[in-house]
Write an enzyme that holds these catalytic residues in place. Sequence first.
Site, mmCIF file in Angstrom:
data_model
loop_
_atom_site.group_PDB
_atom_site.id
_atom_site.type_symbol
_atom_site.label_atom_id
_atom_site.label_comp_id
_atom_site.label_asym_id
_atom_site.label_seq_id
_atom_site.Cartn_x
_atom_site.Cartn_y
_atom_site.Cartn_z
ATOM 1 N N LYS A 111 -43.759 -17.591 71.853
ATOM 2 C CA LYS A 111 -43.056 -18.864 71.729
ATOM 3 C C LYS A 111 -43.955 -20.034 71.354
ATOM 4 O O LYS A 111 -43.464 -21.057 70.899
ATOM 5 C CB LYS A 111 -42.197 -19.152 72.961
ATOM 6 C CG LYS A 111 -42.920 -19.323 74.257
ATOM 7 C CD LYS A 111 -41.988 -19.233 75.466
ATOM 8 C CE LYS A 111 -41.260 -20.496 75.749
ATOM 9 N NZ LYS A 111 -40.542 -20.477 77.029
ATOM 10 N N ASP A 153 -35.687 -24.771 77.460
ATOM 11 C CA ASP A 153 -36.098 -24.718 78.864
ATOM 12 C C ASP A 153 -35.732 -25.999 79.611
ATOM 13 O O ASP A 153 -35.164 -25.955 80.695
ATOM 14 C CB ASP A 153 -37.598 -24.470 78.988
ATOM 15 C CG ASP A 153 -38.013 -23.101 78.483
ATOM 16 O OD1 ASP A 153 -37.174 -22.194 78.457
ATOM 17 O OD2 ASP A 153 -39.191 -22.950 78.118
#
Length: 109
Positions: free
Chosen positions: A47, A83
């Site tokens: 990521k 997130d």
Amino acid sequence: MHNEAFANLGLDYAYIAFEVDNDSLEDAVKGLRALKMRGSNVSMPNKTVVHKYLDKLSPAAEMCKAVNTIVNDNGVLTGHITDGIGYMAALKDNHIDVIGKKMTIVGAG
């Protein structure tokens, strides 16, 4: 969980996990586009690297220099980081108001 949600929404999608290391990440992203996959999730350590192979980044992903969600819109791959949004939504769902309060977030990407 994802496949059940797709079925309930009447979407002809399948959520499948693939193990992709940094060495094959670029090819995996090319495959996403070539196979016209609607999107992908990305986990560590990819990521913080995958942004190099995408067409665009959301403002949050640009700021964090991390991507955990890729959306394929007709061949244009956009990276997002969800997130923070997910964390804030979980707090709200549990009636925890953090607006105006100090918070420490540990970790990046």
